[in-house]
Design a protein around this motif. Structure first.
Motif, PDB file in Angstrom:
ATOM      1  N   GLN A 155       3.624   9.332  -9.846  1.00 52.44           N
ATOM      2  CA  GLN A 155       2.984   9.983 -11.399  1.00 52.44           C
ATOM      3  C   GLN A 155       2.262  11.175 -11.043  1.00 52.44           C
ATOM      4  N   ARG A 156       1.233  11.901 -10.377  1.00 57.68           N
ATOM      5  CA  ARG A 156       0.877  13.001 -10.293  1.00 57.68           C
ATOM      6  C   ARG A 156       1.449  14.284  -9.521  1.00 57.68           C
ATOM      7  N   GLY A 157       2.932  14.025  -8.896  1.00 54.20           N
ATOM      8  CA  GLY A 157       4.001  14.976  -9.791  1.00 54.20           C
ATOM      9  C   GLY A 157       4.208  15.162 -11.172  1.00 54.20           C
ATOM     10  N   ALA A 158       4.691  13.712 -11.637  1.00 55.59           N
ATOM     11  CA  ALA A 158       5.311  14.466 -13.019  1.00 55.59           C
ATOM     12  C   ALA A 158       3.619  15.180 -13.534  1.00 55.59           C
ATOM     13  N   GLN A 159       2.220  15.194 -13.332  1.00 51.36           N
ATOM     14  CA  GLN A 159       1.155  15.731 -14.196  1.00 51.36           C
ATOM     15  C   GLN A 159       1.138  17.072 -13.410  1.00 51.36           C
ATOM     16  N   HIS A 160       1.451  17.593 -12.169  1.00 55.84           N
ATOM     17  CA  HIS A 160       1.856  18.626 -11.661  1.00 55.84           C
ATOM     18  C   HIS A 160       2.634  19.643 -12.452  1.00 55.84           C
ATOM     19  N   TRP A 161       4.556  18.745 -12.968  1.00 52.04           N
ATOM     20  CA  TRP A 161       5.040  19.479 -13.141  1.00 52.04           C
ATOM     21  C   TRP A 161       5.176  20.152 -15.064  1.00 52.04           C
ATOM     22  N   ARG A 162       4.560  18.675 -15.723  1.00 51.93           N
ATOM     23  CA  ARG A 162       3.642  19.345 -17.372  1.00 51.93           C
ATOM     24  C   ARG A 162       2.919  20.293 -16.917  1.00 51.93           C
ATOM     25  N   LEU A 163       1.765  20.541 -16.396  1.00 51.30           N
ATOM     26  CA  LEU A 163       1.008  21.917 -16.568  1.00 51.30           C
ATOM     27  C   LEU A 163       1.805  23.075 -15.483  1.00 51.30           C
ATOM     28  N   ARG A 164       2.797  23.054 -14.837  1.00 50.05           N
ATOM     29  CA  ARG A 164       3.705  24.151 -14.537  1.00 50.05           C
ATOM     30  C   ARG A 164       4.094  25.218 -14.956  1.00 50.05           C
ATOM     31  N   GLY A 165       3.132  25.484 -16.466  1.00 50.76           N
ATOM     32  CA  GLY A 165       3.381  27.049 -17.570  1.00 50.76           C
ATOM     33  C   GLY A 165       2.142  27.628 -17.485  1.00 50.76           C
ATOM     34  N   ALA A 166       0.615  26.552 -17.516  1.00 54.33           N
ATOM     35  CA  ALA A 166       0.009  26.884 -17.471  1.00 54.33           C
ATOM     36  C   ALA A 166      -1.414  27.453 -16.507  1.00 54.33           C
ATOM     37  N   ALA A 167      -0.916  26.769 -15.405  1.00 51.89           N
ATOM     38  CA  ALA A 167      -0.841  26.438 -14.031  1.00 51.89           C
ATOM     39  C   ALA A 167      -0.205  26.488 -13.004  1.00 51.89           C
ATOM     40  N   LEU A 179      -5.165  18.750  -1.130  1.00 52.10           N
ATOM     41  CA  LEU A 179      -4.423  19.453  -1.528  1.00 52.10           C
ATOM     42  C   LEU A 179      -3.068  19.221  -2.767  1.00 52.10           C
ATOM     43  N   PHE A 180      -2.908  18.080  -2.652  1.00 49.39           N
ATOM     44  CA  PHE A 180      -1.440  17.599  -3.632  1.00 49.39           C
ATOM     45  C   PHE A 180      -2.631  17.042  -4.646  1.00 49.39           C
ATOM     46  N   ALA A 181      -3.327  16.448  -4.645  1.00 45.73           N
ATOM     47  CA  ALA A 181      -4.245  15.396  -6.076  1.00 45.73           C
ATOM     48  C   ALA A 181      -4.903  16.202  -6.601  1.00 45.73           C
ATOM     49  N   LEU A 200       0.637  -1.433   0.143  1.00 46.03           N
ATOM     50  CA  LEU A 200      -0.043  -0.019  -0.221  1.00 46.03           C
ATOM     51  C   LEU A 200       0.519   1.110  -0.245  1.00 46.03           C
ATOM     52  N   ALA A 201       1.884   1.452   0.663  1.00 45.95           N
ATOM     53  CA  ALA A 201       2.823   2.642   1.011  1.00 45.95           C
ATOM     54  C   ALA A 201       3.544   2.627  -0.578  1.00 45.95           C
ATOM     55  N   GLY A 202       4.374   1.349  -1.275  1.00 45.83           N
ATOM     56  CA  GLY A 202       4.496   1.716  -2.569  1.00 45.83           C
ATOM     57  C   GLY A 202       3.511   1.881  -3.741  1.00 45.83           C
ATOM     58  N   ALA A 203       2.291   1.480  -3.591  1.00 47.38           N
ATOM     59  CA  ALA A 203       1.313   2.648  -4.230  1.00 47.38           C
ATOM     60  C   ALA A 203       1.147   3.600  -4.100  1.00 47.38           C
ATOM     61  N   PHE A 204       1.335   4.231  -2.726  1.00 50.56           N
ATOM     62  CA  PHE A 204       0.875   5.650  -3.181  1.00 50.56           C
ATOM     63  C   PHE A 204       2.268   6.350  -3.410  1.00 50.56           C
ATOM     64  N   ALA A 205       3.334   6.083  -3.159  1.00 54.02           N
ATOM     65  CA  ALA A 205       4.135   6.636  -3.695  1.00 54.02           C
ATOM     66  C   ALA A 205       3.940   7.152  -4.859  1.00 54.02           C
ATOM     67  N   ALA A 206       4.015   5.431  -5.510  1.00 54.94           N
ATOM     68  CA  ALA A 206       3.904   5.681  -6.755  1.00 54.94           C
ATOM     69  C   ALA A 206       3.109   6.261  -7.785  1.00 54.94           C
ATOM     70  N   TRP A 207       1.604   6.782  -6.871  1.00 60.30           N
ATOM     71  CA  TRP A 207       1.095   7.373  -6.901  1.00 60.30           C
ATOM     72  C   TRP A 207       1.404   8.742  -7.216  1.00 60.30           C
ATOM     73  N   ALA A 208       2.034   9.511  -5.900  1.00 65.81           N
ATOM     74  CA  ALA A 208       2.473  10.623  -5.707  1.00 65.81           C
ATOM     75  C   ALA A 208       3.849  11.128  -6.976  1.00 65.81           C
TER      76      ALA A 208
END
Length: 467
Positions: A393-405, A447-449, A383-391
């Protein structure tokens, strides 16, 4: 009253209830009798007024929380004797059963079912927090950093009042607590210090993201003054609290705020950046002078025991250091299925050596990463590993959107780094076993998600839709 206002009022009532009644990790705290049933009502309310869209945006955190609850339930299911006896580290208990003629008893994985049941019940707090966040509109979610700063400031003020009352008396909310210290709304001074330290990140967010009002103003800008005052208050409590973990986390938080300031300035246009930088220099200069004055006062009036604790090991700290080898052995012996969540306190005496015996005892491992393995085993690690993997992935999505948002991304970064600091503090303590800190952690995850959309972007989007 609008629907969004009603939901926000309910959310504020929930946050206040949790911070007032859920500041300790023990399972015999009397306020839990009121807190947990109340959480069930808040969960029912959120499910009644919520929608599938709001829940979908927090789908992964909710599923992981339900997965944790499911594993706790499985740890409580009685197993056939032959299967139970084949589990690791059950031979001694099986031998005692045989000697007592109890070979046919069905036992669960948990070696302390009542403690595991308590851990399962404790999940109603983070579940209610996620669900109530999911039903808030964006204009109310934007207020969450301020709500968290107010809660931490209230705890800091109570801590100062506790010291002003001589370090004992009715202002301490829990019977078993660190009397003589600024524990605030908590039973443990370290938890109050970690909350204050991580909250410096959101103080920085509120100050650096503040947009000046158009036109000339009379009087100070309360949107800047109030967060700065809160930040100074949190720094003072951090200094006089005596928590080394809190001070370390505070230094890391201030380093993040400095990096955050650089990112904000680089993300603005040159002319605006020059005006903003000049304004920030003035505000931060005043803040530095205030911090210097408050540090001097804190050192002047600090008790000798507080300073001694910063440089010397206490009896309890020494016990934790000497017990590390035993706790590591517990983790290696029980890494497969664990001993059951919450069972550490009852199982540790089986491993305790004569050299560790003394008047104090370990109710937790004071290393929640190892205790997670000891109590939850491989399923908990998964479960901890799944959370880390999701975090990631979500962080990478935020990074890609950093210019527009960029504003949303910066708020998500604040929440993510505050959560990282909480996890780092868990290497030396157990903050996430406290209901109010559980709520804080899941709100950081929310807030992170799904950070709220900035007001300006929301206004432009509505204008374009009307056209």
């Amino acid at each position: 009253m609008r629907s969004g206002d009603r939901r926000f009022i309910v959310f504020l009532a929930f946050v206040a209830l949790v911070f007032l009644t859920g500041g300790g990790s023990r399972d015999d705290i009397q306020s839990l009798v009121f807190l947990r049933p109340a959480c069930a009502f808040f969960i029912a309310y959120a499910l009644t007024v919520g929608s599938g869209t709001g829940l979908a945006r927090l789908r992964v955190p909710l599923l992981l929380l339900l997965g944790l609850a499911g594993w706790m339930i499985l740890q409580l299911v009685p197993l056939p004797p032959a299967l139970w006896q084949s589990l690791p580290d059950r031979a001694a208990i099986a031998a005692m059963d045989h000697a007592a003629g109890l070979d046919g008893i069905w036992r669960p994985i948990s070696l302390s079912p009542s403690k595991t049941l308590n851990s399962l019940c404790s999940l109603v707090v983070p579940l209610a927090g996620l669900l109530l966040y999911s039903v808030l509109p964006d204009e109310r979610r934007r207020l969450l950093p301020m709500v968290l700063v107010i809660a931490a400031s209230a705890s800091a003020l109570l801590g100062l009042a506790q010291l002003a009352m001589g370090g004992h008396g009715p202002l301490y909310l829990y019977a078993i607590t660190n009397e003589g210290n600024a524990v605030g709304l908590f039973a443990n001074r370290n938890h109050n210090a970690v909350l204050a330290a991580t909250m410096l990140i959101f103080v920085g967010h509120l100050v650096l993201e503040r947009r000046p009002a158009s036109g000339r103003r009379r009087g100070p800008d309360l949107g800047l003054v109030l967060p700065l005052c809160a930040g100074l208050l949190l720094l003072v409590v951090l200094l006089i609290n005596g928590s080394r973990a809190g001070l370390l986390v505070g230094v890391l938080a201030l380093g993040f705020v400095a990096a955050y300031r650089t990112a904000v300035e680089l993300g603005t246009r040159r002319a605006d950046a020059m005006r903003r930088a000049d304004r920030l220099r003035r505000n931060l200069s005043l803040a530095v002078l205030g911090v210097a004055a408050l540090v001097a006062l804190a050192l002047l009036f600090a008790r000798g025991e507080t300073i001694d604790r910063l440089v010397n090991l206490s009896v309890a700290d020494e016990l934790r250091v000497r017990a590390f080898g035993v706790i590591s052995k517990m983790a290696s012996d029980n890494f497969l299925f664990g001993i059951g969540f919450g069972a550490f306190e009852n199982v540790f005496p089986r491993y305790e050596t004569a050299a560790l015996l003394q008047e104090t005892y370990l109710n937790n491992a004071h290393n929640d990463w190892l205790q997670w393995i000891i109590e939850g085993g491989l399923p908990a690690l998964a479960l901890a590993g799944a959370f880390a993997a999701w975090a990631v992935q979500r962080g990478a999505q935020h990074w890609r959107l950093r210019g527009a948002a960029k504003q949303r991304v910066r708020l998500a970064a604040c929440a993510g780094f505050a959560l990282v600091l909480l996890l780092a503090a868990s290497l030396l303590d157990y903050p996430l076993r406290v209901p109010s800190m559980m709520l804080y952690a899941v709100l950081l995850i929310a807030l992170f998600a799904d950070p709220p959309e900035p007001a300006a972007d929301a206004g432009r989007r509505r204008s374009s839709q009307r056209r």
